[in-house]
Motif scaffolding. Structure first.
Motif, PDB file in Angstrom:
ATOM      1  N   ALA A   1      -5.346  -0.684 -30.731  1.00  0.00           N
ATOM      2  CA  ALA A   1      -6.182   0.462 -30.380  1.00  0.00           C
ATOM      3  C   ALA A   1      -6.039   1.531 -31.457  1.00  0.00           C
ATOM      4  O   ALA A   1      -4.981   1.667 -32.073  1.00  0.00           O
ATOM      5  CB  ALA A   1      -5.774   1.022 -29.016  1.00  0.00           C
ATOM      6  N   VAL A   2      -7.102   2.285 -31.660  1.00  0.00           N
ATOM      7  CA  VAL A   2      -7.122   3.342 -32.672  1.00  0.00           C
ATOM      8  C   VAL A   2      -7.437   4.678 -32.005  1.00  0.00           C
ATOM      9  O   VAL A   2      -8.001   4.730 -30.915  1.00  0.00           O
ATOM     10  CB  VAL A   2      -8.160   3.043 -33.779  1.00  0.00           C
ATOM     11  CG1 VAL A   2      -7.797   1.772 -34.527  1.00  0.00           C
ATOM     12  CG2 VAL A   2      -9.570   2.925 -33.187  1.00  0.00           C
ATOM     13  N   PHE A   3      -7.060   5.758 -32.672  1.00  0.00           N
ATOM     14  CA  PHE A   3      -7.249   7.090 -32.105  1.00  0.00           C
ATOM     15  C   PHE A   3      -8.730   7.386 -31.862  1.00  0.00           C
ATOM     16  O   PHE A   3      -9.582   7.100 -32.689  1.00  0.00           O
ATOM     17  CB  PHE A   3      -6.672   8.151 -33.047  1.00  0.00           C
ATOM     18  CG  PHE A   3      -6.905   9.567 -32.576  1.00  0.00           C
ATOM     19  CD1 PHE A   3      -6.128  10.115 -31.566  1.00  0.00           C
ATOM     20  CD2 PHE A   3      -7.926  10.330 -33.120  1.00  0.00           C
ATOM     21  CE1 PHE A   3      -6.345  11.408 -31.120  1.00  0.00           C
ATOM     22  CE2 PHE A   3      -8.151  11.627 -32.687  1.00  0.00           C
ATOM     23  CZ  PHE A   3      -7.359  12.165 -31.678  1.00  0.00           C
ATOM     24  N   GLY A   4      -8.985   7.990 -30.674  1.00  0.00           N
ATOM     25  CA  GLY A   4     -10.360   8.332 -30.334  1.00  0.00           C
ATOM     26  C   GLY A   4     -10.578   9.819 -30.087  1.00  0.00           C
ATOM     27  O   GLY A   4     -11.550  10.394 -30.547  1.00  0.00           O
ATOM     28  N   ALA A   5      -9.634  10.451 -29.354  1.00  0.00           N
ATOM     29  CA  ALA A   5      -9.835  11.861 -29.014  1.00  0.00           C
ATOM     30  C   ALA A   5      -8.544  12.463 -28.471  1.00  0.00           C
ATOM     31  O   ALA A   5      -7.616  11.744 -28.092  1.00  0.00           O
ATOM     32  CB  ALA A   5     -10.948  12.007 -27.973  1.00  0.00           C
ATOM     33  N   GLU A   6      -8.505  13.802 -28.443  1.00  0.00           N
ATOM     34  CA  GLU A   6      -7.420  14.526 -27.781  1.00  0.00           C
ATOM     35  C   GLU A   6      -7.879  14.863 -26.368  1.00  0.00           C
ATOM     36  O   GLU A   6      -8.977  15.371 -26.162  1.00  0.00           O
ATOM     37  CB  GLU A   6      -7.066  15.800 -28.550  1.00  0.00           C
ATOM     38  CG  GLU A   6      -6.414  15.550 -29.895  1.00  0.00           C
ATOM     39  CD  GLU A   6      -5.917  16.828 -30.536  1.00  0.00           C
ATOM     40  OE1 GLU A   6      -5.423  17.697 -29.796  1.00  0.00           O
ATOM     41  OE2 GLU A   6      -6.038  16.959 -31.769  1.00  0.00           O
TER      42      GLU A   6
ATOM     43  N   VAL B   1      -2.545  14.672 -24.480  1.00  0.00           N
ATOM     44  CA  VAL B   1      -2.374  13.255 -24.813  1.00  0.00           C
ATOM     45  C   VAL B   1      -3.405  12.848 -25.861  1.00  0.00           C
ATOM     46  O   VAL B   1      -4.429  13.503 -26.043  1.00  0.00           O
ATOM     47  CB  VAL B   1      -2.518  12.348 -23.562  1.00  0.00           C
ATOM     48  CG1 VAL B   1      -1.433  12.650 -22.548  1.00  0.00           C
ATOM     49  CG2 VAL B   1      -3.900  12.495 -22.920  1.00  0.00           C
ATOM     50  N   TYR B   2      -3.098  11.762 -26.544  1.00  0.00           N
ATOM     51  CA  TYR B   2      -4.041  11.157 -27.474  1.00  0.00           C
ATOM     52  C   TYR B   2      -4.684   9.956 -26.787  1.00  0.00           C
ATOM     53  O   TYR B   2      -3.978   9.116 -26.224  1.00  0.00           O
ATOM     54  CB  TYR B   2      -3.338  10.662 -28.740  1.00  0.00           C
ATOM     55  CG  TYR B   2      -2.842  11.745 -29.677  1.00  0.00           C
ATOM     56  CD1 TYR B   2      -3.159  13.091 -29.459  1.00  0.00           C
ATOM     57  CD2 TYR B   2      -2.055  11.422 -30.767  1.00  0.00           C
ATOM     58  CE1 TYR B   2      -2.712  14.072 -30.315  1.00  0.00           C
ATOM     59  CE2 TYR B   2      -1.592  12.404 -31.641  1.00  0.00           C
ATOM     60  CZ  TYR B   2      -1.919  13.723 -31.409  1.00  0.00           C
ATOM     61  OH  TYR B   2      -1.464  14.691 -32.261  1.00  0.00           O
ATOM     62  N   ARG B   3      -6.004   9.891 -26.837  1.00  0.00           N
ATOM     63  CA  ARG B   3      -6.692   8.715 -26.302  1.00  0.00           C
ATOM     64  C   ARG B   3      -6.914   7.706 -27.428  1.00  0.00           C
ATOM     65  O   ARG B   3      -7.564   8.003 -28.427  1.00  0.00           O
ATOM     66  CB  ARG B   3      -8.027   9.085 -25.659  1.00  0.00           C
ATOM     67  CG  ARG B   3      -8.881   7.864 -25.281  1.00  0.00           C
ATOM     68  CD  ARG B   3      -9.919   8.182 -24.232  1.00  0.00           C
ATOM     69  NE  ARG B   3      -9.290   8.492 -22.941  1.00  0.00           N
ATOM     70  CZ  ARG B   3      -9.973   8.724 -21.822  1.00  0.00           C
ATOM     71  NH1 ARG B   3     -11.293   8.691 -21.832  1.00  0.00           N
ATOM     72  NH2 ARG B   3      -9.338   9.002 -20.698  1.00  0.00           N
ATOM     73  N   PHE B   4      -6.350   6.519 -27.234  1.00  0.00           N
ATOM     74  CA  PHE B   4      -6.551   5.415 -28.169  1.00  0.00           C
ATOM     75  C   PHE B   4      -7.498   4.408 -27.514  1.00  0.00           C
ATOM     76  O   PHE B   4      -7.352   4.081 -26.335  1.00  0.00           O
ATOM     77  CB  PHE B   4      -5.217   4.747 -28.523  1.00  0.00           C
ATOM     78  CG  PHE B   4      -4.402   5.533 -29.510  1.00  0.00           C
ATOM     79  CD1 PHE B   4      -4.392   5.190 -30.849  1.00  0.00           C
ATOM     80  CD2 PHE B   4      -3.651   6.628 -29.099  1.00  0.00           C
ATOM     81  CE1 PHE B   4      -3.646   5.906 -31.774  1.00  0.00           C
ATOM     82  CE2 PHE B   4      -2.902   7.364 -30.010  1.00  0.00           C
ATOM     83  CZ  PHE B   4      -2.904   6.997 -31.351  1.00  0.00           C
ATOM     84  N   ILE B   5      -8.458   3.940 -28.280  1.00  0.00           N
ATOM     85  CA  ILE B   5      -9.488   3.048 -27.742  1.00  0.00           C
ATOM     86  C   ILE B   5      -9.465   1.701 -28.451  1.00  0.00           C
ATOM     87  O   ILE B   5      -9.054   1.593 -29.604  1.00  0.00           O
ATOM     88  CB  ILE B   5     -10.886   3.687 -27.866  1.00  0.00           C
ATOM     89  CG1 ILE B   5     -11.204   3.996 -29.341  1.00  0.00           C
ATOM     90  CG2 ILE B   5     -10.990   4.941 -27.011  1.00  0.00           C
ATOM     91  CD1 ILE B   5     -12.599   4.489 -29.584  1.00  0.00           C
TER      92      ILE B   5
ATOM     93  N   TYR C   1      -9.053   1.813 -22.941  1.00  0.00           N
ATOM     94  CA  TYR C   1      -8.404   2.949 -23.590  1.00  0.00           C
ATOM     95  C   TYR C   1      -6.988   3.133 -23.058  1.00  0.00           C
ATOM     96  O   TYR C   1      -6.632   2.642 -21.984  1.00  0.00           O
ATOM     97  CB  TYR C   1      -9.210   4.239 -23.395  1.00  0.00           C
ATOM     98  CG  TYR C   1      -9.288   4.719 -21.963  1.00  0.00           C
ATOM     99  CD1 TYR C   1      -8.260   5.490 -21.410  1.00  0.00           C
ATOM    100  CD2 TYR C   1     -10.382   4.410 -21.156  1.00  0.00           C
ATOM    101  CE1 TYR C   1      -8.316   5.926 -20.093  1.00  0.00           C
ATOM    102  CE2 TYR C   1     -10.447   4.851 -19.846  1.00  0.00           C
ATOM    103  CZ  TYR C   1      -9.417   5.610 -19.318  1.00  0.00           C
ATOM    104  OH  TYR C   1      -9.468   6.039 -18.012  1.00  0.00           O
ATOM    105  N   LEU C   2      -6.171   3.863 -23.826  1.00  0.00           N
ATOM    106  CA  LEU C   2      -4.829   4.251 -23.421  1.00  0.00           C
ATOM    107  C   LEU C   2      -4.652   5.726 -23.762  1.00  0.00           C
ATOM    108  O   LEU C   2      -4.951   6.142 -24.889  1.00  0.00           O
ATOM    109  CB  LEU C   2      -3.753   3.442 -24.155  1.00  0.00           C
ATOM    110  CG  LEU C   2      -3.783   1.924 -24.041  1.00  0.00           C
ATOM    111  CD1 LEU C   2      -4.482   1.345 -25.272  1.00  0.00           C
ATOM    112  CD2 LEU C   2      -2.382   1.358 -23.948  1.00  0.00           C
TER     113      LEU C   2
END
Length: 473
Positions: free
Chosen positions: A277-282, A290-294, A370-371
């Motif tokens: 997963a890669v970074f998507g949004a704060e 948190v950081y949302r990884f998608i 997502y995570l």
């Protein structure tokens, strides 16, 4: 009097400078204190916050299922028509509620081995129906037979048992049977020692996942929770090629101090592969940043777009020599059955794959994975892991139930959403123990630095003004 005033101004400037310097010094010192505290608490050993939550998660985790109910089974079987499906769900189970077992810590290698017991408790209040709801779905045994046994003579024999059991391309099954297993009437007639129980997640109840071996992070916190080895399946595919390799953690946590540029890797044992997963949004989750990884679309890309997927393309005809994208073959993880995974409703898949199916409506918001990870500790505080399970069905001249098919079908059986969110009580505790302390320390640092700078500038300005007036006098 003037001298006293000048001395006071100089003293004020010195105090401001000292405060500014102290604030500047406090920033790296504070950061070091935070880093040391986090490094201590994320290690998987007795007494840490991470270990307590690792043994048995305090978050309620649910697995939701949506079943694709086939509306025109006769048309498909006789005329090879498009398959019309209607999504029904969610049907919700609570999962991952059992504590880890057979935990063995090795202080020499700084690893922990364990088993993860499996279980699923049906949650009627979170479901649209009961476990006895009935669906028209693909006949799993019939569809897989020609794929598992390509020999013409064997297919002739199997066809006799299929006809005798009155089995066809489609069947009616309850939710409970489809998910957790049923005795198949066709396989039950075969006079050989072969398993006759079929189910999308059979066996599941009263079984365990593992043995896992993970790093505790005691010697190197950047390795905490990363899987060292996994011995749960003898038939893990393509070992040790990239596609079958175990990479990352189980997704519940990651090594701390996560940057937005980091790629998070996590392993899903039921499909024998790792995802990333890669970074998507704060995101702000219950007062916690948190950081949302998608999960990016490249995870399901064709080998031409993503060479790492080369060993998940084994069917050259349907995939048009591996140029199509959106589905991955996990058959070697499923005893050779023609099982493929995709995102729900074939999100991000080649249009040709979904073309023979009517009733699909892919959309990013409902069907992406997502995570939400707290970046300082690396703890996953919310997640949604969404996947669809499909079976490849081909025309089979000898098997009468499949004889009239004129095209290949990637038949969607169900899609699932495994999801969990930190509870309010846990979130409050996390804020008190982690977030608010970090914010308070950061606030003190900035106040000292700001006040010191302002005092220094103010007193120095006053001093210079005073000096100018003296010269004029």
């Amino acid at each position: 009097m003037v001298c006293d005033r000048n001395c006071g101004l100089i003293a004020g400037a010195v105090i401001g400078a000292v405060l500014a310097v102290f604030g500047g010094i406090l920033i790296p010192v504070g950061d070091m204190l935070i880093e040391n505290k986090v490094k201590k608490e994320v290690v998987l050993e007795e007494g840490t916050i991470a270990f307590k939550n690792w043994i048995k998660t305090g978050t309620e985790v649910y697995r939701q299922f949506w079943i694709f109910d086939v509306q025109n089974p006769e048309e498909v079987a006789v005329n090879s028509s498009k398959i019309k499906v209607k999504q029904r769900g969610p049907y919700t189970y609570r999962v991952r509620y059992l504590a880890k077992e057979n935990i063995i810590q090795d202080p020499k290698t700084h690893t922990i081995s364990f088993l993860q017991p499996k279980g699923a408790i049906f949650e009627p209040s979170l479901s649209v129906g009961t476990e006895n709801d009935t669906f028209t779905v693909l006949n799993l045994a019939v569809a897989a037979a020609p794929h598992l046994y390509p020999n013409a003579f064997i297919q002739l024999i199997l066809n006799l048992f299929i006809k005798k059991s009155k089995s066809s391309m489609f069947q009616k099954r309850t939710l409970k049977e489809l998910l957790w297993g049923y005795t198949d009437p066709f396989l039950n007639l075969v006079p050989y020692s072969i398993p006759n129980t079929v189910g999308m997640f059979y066996p599941h109840h009263n079984t365990s996942d593992g043995v896992y071996k993970i790093f505790s992070g005691k010697d190197n916190v950047s390795k905490v929770a990363i899987i060292d080895s996994y011995k749960g399946k003898k038939n893990l595919p393509y070992w040790p090629s990239y596609c079958g390799m175990i990479n990352g953690t189980d997704g519940a946590s990651f090594p701390p101090f996560i940057e937005k540029t980091r790629v998070l890797q996590f392993f899903a044992s039921e499909i024998c592969r790792s995802f990333y997963a890669v970074f998507g949004a704060e995101i702000n989750l219950k007062g916690i940043p948190v950081y949302r990884f998608i999960l990016p679309s490249m995870v399901f890309a064709s080998p031409l777009q993503n060479p790492d997927n080369h060993c998940f393309c084994t069917e050259k005809i349907l995939s048009k020599n591996c140029t199509l994208y959106g589905v991955l073959d996990i058959g070697k993880c499923k005893e050779g059955k023609p099982v493929y995974i995709s995102l729900p409703h074939f999100l991000h898949a080649s249009p040709e794959i979904a073309e023979p199916i009517e009733g699909l409506n892919p959309n990013e918001e409902e069907h992406s994975t997502y995570l939400d990870v707290e970046p300082i500790t690396g703890f996953t505080l919310r997640f949604a892991q969404r996947l669809q399970i499909n079976l490849l069905v081909k025309p089979a001249r000898i098997i009468e139930a499949l004889r009239n098919l004129k095209q290949n079908y990637m038949v969607p059986i169900l899609w699932l959403n495994e999801t969990g969110t930190i509870g309010d009580e846990k979130a409050n505790m996390f804020r008190n123990q982690v977030t608010e302390k970090i914010n308070l320390l950061g606030l003190v640092e900035m106040i000292l630095l700001s006040v010191g700078v302002v005092m220094f500038i103010a007193f120095m300005t006053s001093y210079c003004t005073c000096r100018s007036k003296r010269k004029l006098i």
